[in-house]
Design a protein around this motif. Structure first.
Motif, PDB file in Angstrom:
ATOM      1  N   UNK A 171       0.475  11.382   6.944  1.00  0.00           N
ATOM      2  CA  UNK A 171      -0.374  10.821   5.732  1.00  0.00           C
ATOM      3  C   UNK A 171      -0.052   9.339   5.762  1.00  0.00           C
ATOM      4  N   UNK A 172       1.374   9.530   5.589  1.00  0.00           N
ATOM      5  CA  UNK A 172       2.260   8.423   5.247  1.00  0.00           C
ATOM      6  C   UNK A 172       2.408   7.542   5.852  1.00  0.00           C
ATOM      7  N   UNK A 183      -3.924  11.707   5.756  1.00  0.00           N
ATOM      8  CA  UNK A 183      -3.524  10.332   4.415  1.00  0.00           C
ATOM      9  C   UNK A 183      -4.350  11.483   3.573  1.00  0.00           C
ATOM     10  N   UNK A 184      -5.302  12.322   3.272  1.00  0.00           N
ATOM     11  CA  UNK A 184      -5.501  12.895   1.887  1.00  0.00           C
ATOM     12  C   UNK A 184      -4.391  13.239   1.388  1.00  0.00           C
ATOM     13  N   UNK A 185      -3.950  14.134   1.454  1.00  0.00           N
ATOM     14  CA  UNK A 185      -2.992  14.891   1.261  1.00  0.00           C
ATOM     15  C   UNK A 185      -1.526  13.611   1.285  1.00  0.00           C
ATOM     16  N   UNK A 186      -1.546  12.631   1.493  1.00  0.00           N
ATOM     17  CA  UNK A 186       0.273  11.067   0.726  1.00  0.00           C
ATOM     18  C   UNK A 186      -0.453  11.256  -0.006  1.00  0.00           C
ATOM     19  N   UNK A 187      -1.966  10.764  -0.602  1.00  0.00           N
ATOM     20  CA  UNK A 187      -2.315   9.931  -2.025  1.00  0.00           C
ATOM     21  C   UNK A 187      -2.095  11.430  -2.799  1.00  0.00           C
ATOM     22  N   UNK A 244       0.725  -1.036  -0.140  1.00  0.00           N
ATOM     23  CA  UNK A 244       0.035   0.359  -0.413  1.00  0.00           C
ATOM     24  C   UNK A 244       0.701   1.435   0.225  1.00  0.00           C
ATOM     25  N   UNK A 245       1.495   1.745   0.347  1.00  0.00           N
ATOM     26  CA  UNK A 245       2.460   3.094  -0.201  1.00  0.00           C
ATOM     27  C   UNK A 245       2.999   2.771  -1.380  1.00  0.00           C
ATOM     28  N   UNK A 246       3.823   3.741  -1.277  1.00  0.00           N
ATOM     29  CA  UNK A 246       4.427   3.521  -2.671  1.00  0.00           C
ATOM     30  C   UNK A 246       5.951   4.239  -1.998  1.00  0.00           C
ATOM     31  N   UNK A 247       6.355   3.423  -0.891  1.00  0.00           N
ATOM     32  CA  UNK A 247       7.650   3.092  -0.504  1.00  0.00           C
ATOM     33  C   UNK A 247       8.748   4.593  -1.677  1.00  0.00           C
ATOM     34  N   UNK A 289       0.056   3.506   6.305  1.00  0.00           N
ATOM     35  CA  UNK A 289       0.671   1.806   6.434  1.00  0.00           C
ATOM     36  C   UNK A 289       0.704   1.627   8.019  1.00  0.00           C
ATOM     37  N   UNK A 290      -0.914   2.012   8.860  1.00  0.00           N
ATOM     38  CA  UNK A 290      -0.669   1.200  10.163  1.00  0.00           C
ATOM     39  C   UNK A 290      -1.482   0.649  10.260  1.00  0.00           C
ATOM     40  N   UNK A 291      -1.632  -0.133  10.558  1.00  0.00           N
ATOM     41  CA  UNK A 291      -2.613  -0.968  10.867  1.00  0.00           C
ATOM     42  C   UNK A 291      -3.854  -1.204  11.707  1.00  0.00           C
TER      43      UNK A 291
END
Length: 605
Positions: free
Chosen positions: A392-393, A484-488, A21-24, A397-399
Motif C-alpha cells: 500500500x505504501x 492502500x487502506x491497510x497502509x493508511x 503524501x506518505x509518511x516516509x 506514492x505511485x503516480x
C-alpha cells in the motif's frame, strides 16, 4: 535561540515553507540490532533506500536504508553489495564530505558520522560515531566551507554547526521555525554563505540575511500553489531552483484538466536570489522561468530531487513514475531514463561520469553512465514477501495509478500529511468549491470522510481518490484499495509540536489546563470529541462555500499544531487567527489570555 546567535558566521538564511503524501518518517520498520560487518545483513525485508552518494574515489556507492537503518556499500566495478551494516533505526538522509559520511536517524534524533575502512584482509569495515541532534532530522546540507545544516521535520527546527565541531554540537541549541522544514541547500558563488530551507507543508518562503546593523533581516514571500520537493542553486549561483508541483485550486479533477496538466503540474521554477530579499512583506514571489516537466499523455509525476551534472545538464528524480529525467538547458529537452521504483534521491560521482539513484520501493540503485546515458539497475538484496501495508505504501506514492502519470496520492498528501493547499476534486459531491487537502495521518478511525462527511468508509475514500481525483485509466483494483487502506491504517497522527519540543514547563502547564477547561466550557468537545477529537456529526459552522454548502464534518484535532491552514477553505492561517479573526464557533468573546490558553491546549494534542 536568537537568529543572530545562531548565524555567527554571517550567512543569510532563506527558509521556504511548502508541502511535502506518505509518511516516509512514520512508517514502521524492522531492524536488527547486531552491528557485525558482513557482505549483506540478509534481512529479507524491505530496506527502503532513501539516499545515495559516491565515495571520493568513485569506486563505490554508499546507500542509506530507511527501514532497516543500514548502510549498503556497492562496488562500481563488480556491481555487487560489498557490505551492509546497521548504524541506526530509521535513516532519513545521507551526505559526504571528503571521506566522511553523515547520516541522520529520524527515529533516534541522532547524527551518525562514519568512514569506510579496509581491514587486514582488505574487507570493508564501517567505523562510526553518533551524536544527538534535533528532533526528527530529515535533511542534511553541507556547504563548501564545511558548515552543516540539519533540518528537523516535526520539531520545526534547524541546527547549524561546523563539521570540525561535530562532537561539540548541542542538540538543545537550534533555531526554531514557524513551519516544518523539508529540504535544504546552501548557496554558491557570491551567495556561498546563504542557506535555503524549504519547508514541508505550505507555499511560503522566508529569506533571512545579515543587515548593516549586525542584526538579521527577514523577508517573507509566497509561492502560490507550490509544493516544494527540493531546492538547488543554478550553476551560475544566481538563481534558486524550486523543484516540485503546483496545485491549481481553480481547476477541477476532471479527466480533461488532469490530461492537460491544468489541475496539477510538475515543474522547476527559477527565482533570482536577489529578488528573495525585496522589501515587501508577505509578497508573492514571481519566478523568472518555469520549466514544465512532462506533457499531456506523459505527466511525469512527483519530481523529488535535482542534481547538476554539468553547466548544461541536470538530472531530476521522477519518483512517481520511476524514472530519471536528464534536461539539457540549451535545448530545454528532456531525456527520460527508466529507474527502479520510486527514485528518491540522486548523486553525481566526483569525476562527473556517473549518476546514481536510490530507489526506495525496489531496494535497488540505478547507475547511469553519463556518456551514453544508459542505466544499470543493481539490487541491494532480497526484500522478502511484502505485507499488504508495504504494498500500500508503494501504491500511495505511485503516480502511474493516475491518468497519464501526473500525480500520486502523495502529491497532495505530502509525507502522508497535507500540502496545505486547496483542491477542487468533488469529494464533497460538487465542483467549484475547492477544499483544503486533509492530512491522512491518524485518520483511519475518524469516519466519515470528505469535508461534508458523505463517504462512510476509508476504503471507499481510497477508491474515490483513485478513480475520481486521480482519474485513473483503469478501475481501482480491489486488492489495491485494500493495500492502500491497510497502509493508511498504520499511520499515526502528527506529533504535538509542544510535546516534541518539550516546551511544556510549569507555566505552560497552567496555561494548557486553562485552555482545556475553556475547550470543554465552550462546547468544543461536542464536535471534536473522544480520543480522536472528532465525531460523525455534520455541523453548520456558520460558513458557506461557493456552492452554498453550510454543513461540514469536523476534522480530527490530533496533530493540529502541524497544520498550516484551517477550516474547509483554508482561510485561517494559524490557530490564533482561527479564533481572533474567524471567531470559530465562539458564543463569547475571548480575552487575549484566554485565546492564548486555548491555542496552547490545542498545540498539545
Amino acid at each position: 535561540m536568537k537568529i543572530g546567535n545562531l548565524f555567527k558566521l554571517g550567512f543569510c538564511l532563506v527558509i521556504g515553507c511548502m508541502s511535502l503524501g506518505l509518511s516516509h518518517w512514520q512508517h514502521p520498520h524492522n531492524g536488527q540490532e547486531s552491528h557485525q560487518n558482513s557482505p549483506s545483513e540478509n534481512l529479507n525485508s524491505p530496506r527502503r533506500p532513501i539516499a545515495v552518494t559516491f565515495t571520493s574515489d568513485d569506486k563505490n556507492l554508499v546507500i542509506a536504508n530507511r527501514d532497516t537503518g543500514t548502510i549498503s556499500v556497492v562496488s562500481l566495478s563488480s556491481r555487487k553489495v560489498m557490505l551492509e551494516k546497521k548504524i541506526g533505526e530509521q535513516l532519513s538522509d545521507l551526505a559526504r564530505v571528503d571521506d566522511t559520511f553523515l547520516a541522520t536517524d529520524f527515529a533516534k534524533n541522532q547524527l551518525v558520522s562514519f568512514q569506510l575502512k579496509r581491514d587486514a584482509e582488505q574487507n570493508y569495515q564501517i567505523e562510526s560515531q553518533t551524536v544527538s541532534t534535533i528532533q526528527n532530522p530529515v535533511r542534511i546540507a553541507i556547504s563548501k566551507n564545511k558548515q552543516v545544516c540539519i533540518a528537523g521535520l516535526w520539531s520545526h527546527r534547524l541546527q547549524i554547526f561546523s563539521l570540525d565541531k561535530l562532537q561539540q554540537i548541542d542538540s538543545h541549541k537550534n533555531h526554531q521555525l514557524p513551519f516544518a522544514p523539508g529540504s535544504v541547500c546552501w548557496g554558491q558563488g557570491d551567495e556561498a554563505d546563504c542557506l535555503f530551507v524549504g519547508s514541508a507543508f505550505s507555499d511560503q518562503l522566508i529569506c533571512i540575511r545579515p543587515a548593516k546593523s549586525g542584526e538579521f533581516e527577514q523577508f517573507q514571500h509566497q509561492l502560490p500553489g507550490a509544493s516544494i520537493r527540493d531546492l538547488q542553486i543554478s550553476p551560475d549561483g544566481k538563481h534558486l531552483w524550486v523543484v516540485g508541483q503546483k496545485l491549481n485550486k481553480l481547476a477541477r479533477s476532471t479527466r480533461n484538466d488532469i490530461h492537460w496538466g491544468l489541475m496539477l503540474s510538475n515543474e522547476i521554477r527559477s527565482f533570482e536570489i536577489s529578488n528573495c530579499f525585496s522589501n515587501k512583506k508577505n509578497s508573492k514571489l514571481n519566478p523568472l522561468q518555469t520549466i514544465a516537466i512532462g506533457s499531456d499523455e506523459n505527466g511525469k509525476g512527483d519530481p523529488a530531487h535535482l542534481v547538476k551534472i554539468d553547466r548544461d545538464r541536470s538530472a531530476i528524480a521522477l519518483a512517481g513514475v520511476h524514472q530519471i529525467a536528464i534536461r539539457n538547458s540549451k535545448s530545454n529537452q528532456f531525456k527520460y531514463i527508466d529507474a527502479g521504483k520510486h527514485p528518491a534521491k540522486l548523486a553525481i560521482s566526483t569525476s562527473g561520469t556517473w549518476l546514481a539513484s536510490a530507489n526506495t520501493f525496489s531496494d535497488s540503485v540505478t547507475l547511469v553512465d553519463l556518456k551514453n546515458e544508459k542505466p544499470i539497475n543493481i539490487s541491494l538484496g532480497s526484500m522478502g514477501k511484502l505485507t499488504s501495508a508495504q504494498r500500500g505504501e508503494q501504491l500511495f506514492f505511485d503516480a502511474t495509478l493516475s491518468h497519464d502519470g501526473w500525480l500520486s496520492c502523495g502529491s497532495c498528501h505530502v509525507r502522508g500529511h497535507t500540502n496545505g493547499l486547496l483542491n477542487d476534486n468533488a469529494s464533497d459531491g460538487s465542483f467549484d468549491a475547492p477544499k483544503l487537502v486533509i492530512s491522512t495521518l491518524g485518520r483511519a478511525n475518524t469516519a466519515p470522510f470528505a469535508w461534508n462527511g458523505n463517504v462512510k468508509s476509508l476504503a471507499q475514500q481510497v477508491k474515490n481518490s483513485i478513480e475520481k481525483t486521480m482519474q485513473s485509466d483503469n478501475a481501482a483494483d480491489d486488492q489495491q484499495v485494500v493495500d492502500i487502506t491497510n497502509y493508511l491504517k498504520q499511520l499515526a497522527p502528527p506529533p504535538s509540536l509542544y510535546n516534541i519540543r518539550s516546551e511544556i514547563g510549569d507555566g505552560m502547564k497552567k496555561s494548557v489546563q486553562t485552555g482545556q477547561k475553556l475547550f470543554n466550557d465552550l462546547g468544543c468537545g461536542e464536535c471534536h470529541a473522544g480520543k480522536s477529537y472528532t465525531s460523525r456529526k455534520i455541523v453548520d459552522v456558520g460558513l458557506v462555500d461557493e456552492v452554498g454548502a453550510r454543513k461540514f464534518n469536523p476534522p480530527s484535532l490530533l496533530g493540529v499544531s502541524q497544520r498550516t491552514s484551517y477550516l474547509h477553505d483554508g482561510r485561517a492561517k494559524s490557530l490564533d487567527q482561527l479564533f481572533a479573526e474567524q471567531k470559530h464557533q465562539l458564543d463569547q468573546a475571548l480575552t487575549d489570555h484566554q485565546r492564548k490558553a486555548l491555542v496552547n491546549f490545542l498545540k498539545t494534542l
